[in-house]
Design an enzyme around this catalytic site. Structure first.
Site, PDB file in Angstrom:
ATOM      1  N   CYS A 156       0.865  -1.182   0.000  1.00  0.00           N
ATOM      2  CA  CYS A 156       0.000   0.000   0.000  1.00  0.00           C
ATOM      3  C   CYS A 156       0.904   1.235   0.000  1.00  0.00           C
ATOM      4  O   CYS A 156       2.132   1.116  -0.134  1.00  0.00           O
ATOM      5  CB  CYS A 156      -0.978  -0.001   1.170  1.00  0.00           C
ATOM      6  SG  CYS A 156      -0.223   0.035   2.803  1.00  0.00           S
ATOM      7  N   ARG A 171      -3.067  -0.464   5.654  1.00  0.00           N
ATOM      8  CA  ARG A 171      -3.716  -1.582   4.958  1.00  0.00           C
ATOM      9  C   ARG A 171      -2.808  -2.795   4.775  1.00  0.00           C
ATOM     10  O   ARG A 171      -3.214  -3.927   5.073  1.00  0.00           O
ATOM     11  CB  ARG A 171      -4.236  -1.117   3.590  1.00  0.00           C
ATOM     12  CG  ARG A 171      -5.356  -0.111   3.686  1.00  0.00           C
ATOM     13  CD  ARG A 171      -5.582   0.602   2.369  1.00  0.00           C
ATOM     14  NE  ARG A 171      -4.440   1.437   2.006  1.00  0.00           N
ATOM     15  CZ  ARG A 171      -4.306   2.084   0.865  1.00  0.00           C
ATOM     16  NH1 ARG A 171      -5.249   1.978  -0.049  1.00  0.00           N
ATOM     17  NH2 ARG A 171      -3.237   2.827   0.632  1.00  0.00           N
ATOM     18  N   ASP A 197      -8.938   3.113   2.386  1.00  0.00           N
ATOM     19  CA  ASP A 197      -7.746   3.559   3.104  1.00  0.00           C
ATOM     20  C   ASP A 197      -8.144   4.263   4.399  1.00  0.00           C
ATOM     21  O   ASP A 197      -8.672   5.368   4.371  1.00  0.00           O
ATOM     22  CB  ASP A 197      -6.926   4.507   2.223  1.00  0.00           C
ATOM     23  CG  ASP A 197      -5.573   4.809   2.844  1.00  0.00           C
ATOM     24  OD1 ASP A 197      -5.382   4.503   4.047  1.00  0.00           O
ATOM     25  OD2 ASP A 197      -4.715   5.349   2.132  1.00  0.00           O
TER      26      ASP A 197
HETATM   27  P1  4NP Z   1      -1.606   2.952   4.053  1.00  0.00           P
HETATM   28  O1  4NP Z   1      -2.234   4.312   4.587  1.00  0.00           O
HETATM   29  O2  4NP Z   1      -1.154   3.205   2.621  1.00  0.00           O
HETATM   30  O3  4NP Z   1      -2.763   1.993   4.114  1.00  0.00           O
HETATM   31  O4  4NP Z   1      -0.484   2.569   4.984  1.00  0.00           O
HETATM   32  C1  4NP Z   1      -1.559   5.533   4.457  1.00  0.00           C
HETATM   33  C2  4NP Z   1      -0.487   5.816   5.285  1.00  0.00           C
HETATM   34  C3  4NP Z   1       0.171   7.028   5.196  1.00  0.00           C
HETATM   35  C4  4NP Z   1      -0.276   7.960   4.270  1.00  0.00           C
HETATM   36  C5  4NP Z   1      -1.352   7.691   3.440  1.00  0.00           C
HETATM   37  C6  4NP Z   1      -1.996   6.460   3.530  1.00  0.00           C
HETATM   38  N1  4NP Z   1       0.363   9.211   4.183  1.00  0.00           N
HETATM   39  O5  4NP Z   1      -0.073  10.056   3.400  1.00  0.00           O
HETATM   40  O6  4NP Z   1       1.377   9.421   4.905  1.00  0.00           O
END
Ligand code: 4NP
Length: 154
Positions: free
Chosen positions: A7, A13, A124
C-alpha cells in the site's frame, strides 16, 4: 512461495493484510511453504510501526504485527516474490511502473479474485479512520488468495 502486500504507507492496509494472511497460513499449516510480508510504495513512513488503528484491529482479532516496520518496496522484491498484491489503483499504477520487465505478471490487485468485487480498492483508513471497513474488506478478499497460493504449491 512468497507473497508481498503493498500500500502507500505500509502502516495501515498492507500490514493488516500481512497479519491476516499470516494467520490464514498458520491455520492451514502453510508457514513452511509460504511466506508473507508487506511494503510501501512511498518512503514517507519508513521505519514506522503500523498505525495505532491497525494495531488495535489486529489486537481485537488476536493477530500479531510481528514487529513490522514500514519498508519501501525495492527492485529486488519483484524478483524475490511470487505475488505482489496492491490495495488500490494508485498502488497498482505505481507497482506496474516500477516492476521490472518479465515480473509484471506478479503484480495483482487485492480484489482480482473476489467474486462481485473485482476492481474495488481496499478503503484507506488513513483518511476515514474506518479500520473495521479495511479489516472486513480484507477478510473477504484474502481467502481467495490463500486458495490461489495453495493451488500453485509444488
Ligand atoms: P496505508 O495508509 O497506505 O494503508 O499505509 C496511508 C499511510 C500514510 C499515508 C497515506 C496512507 N500518508 O499520506 O502518509
Amino acid at each position: 512461495m512468497k507473497v508481498i502486500f503493498v500500500c502507500l504507507g505500509n502502516i495501515c492496509r498492507s500490514p493488516m493484510a500481512e497479519a491476516m494472511f499470516y494467520q490464514l497460513l498458520v491455520t492451514n499449516h502453510l508457514t513452511d511453504q509460504v511466506s508473507v510480508s508487506s511494503r510501501a510504495t512511498s518512503s514517507k513512513e519508513e521505519g514506522n510501526r503500523p498505525h495505532p488503528g491497525t494495531r488495535q484491529i489486529l489486537e481485537e482479532h488476536h493477530l500479531d504485527d510481528r514487529g513490522h516496520r514500514s519498508t519501501p518496496i525495492k527492485r529486488q522484491d519483484f524478483y524475490d516474490a511470487d505475488l505482489i498484491i496492491g490495495m488500490d489503483d494508485m498502488n497498482m499504477h505505481h507497482l506496474r511502473a516500477i516492476a521490472p520487465k518479465g515480473e509484471q505478471d506478479k503484480v495483482r490487485a487485492i480484489n482480482d479474485l473476489t467474486p462481485g468485487h473485482q476492481g474495488e480498492p481496499i478503503p484507506d483508513p488513513w483518511y476515514t479512520l474506518r479500520f473495521d471497513d479495511t479489516y472486513n474488506s480484507l477478510k473477504r478478499a484474502l481467502p481467495y488468495w490463500l486458495d490461489y497460493v495453495k493451488e500453485r504449491l509444488d
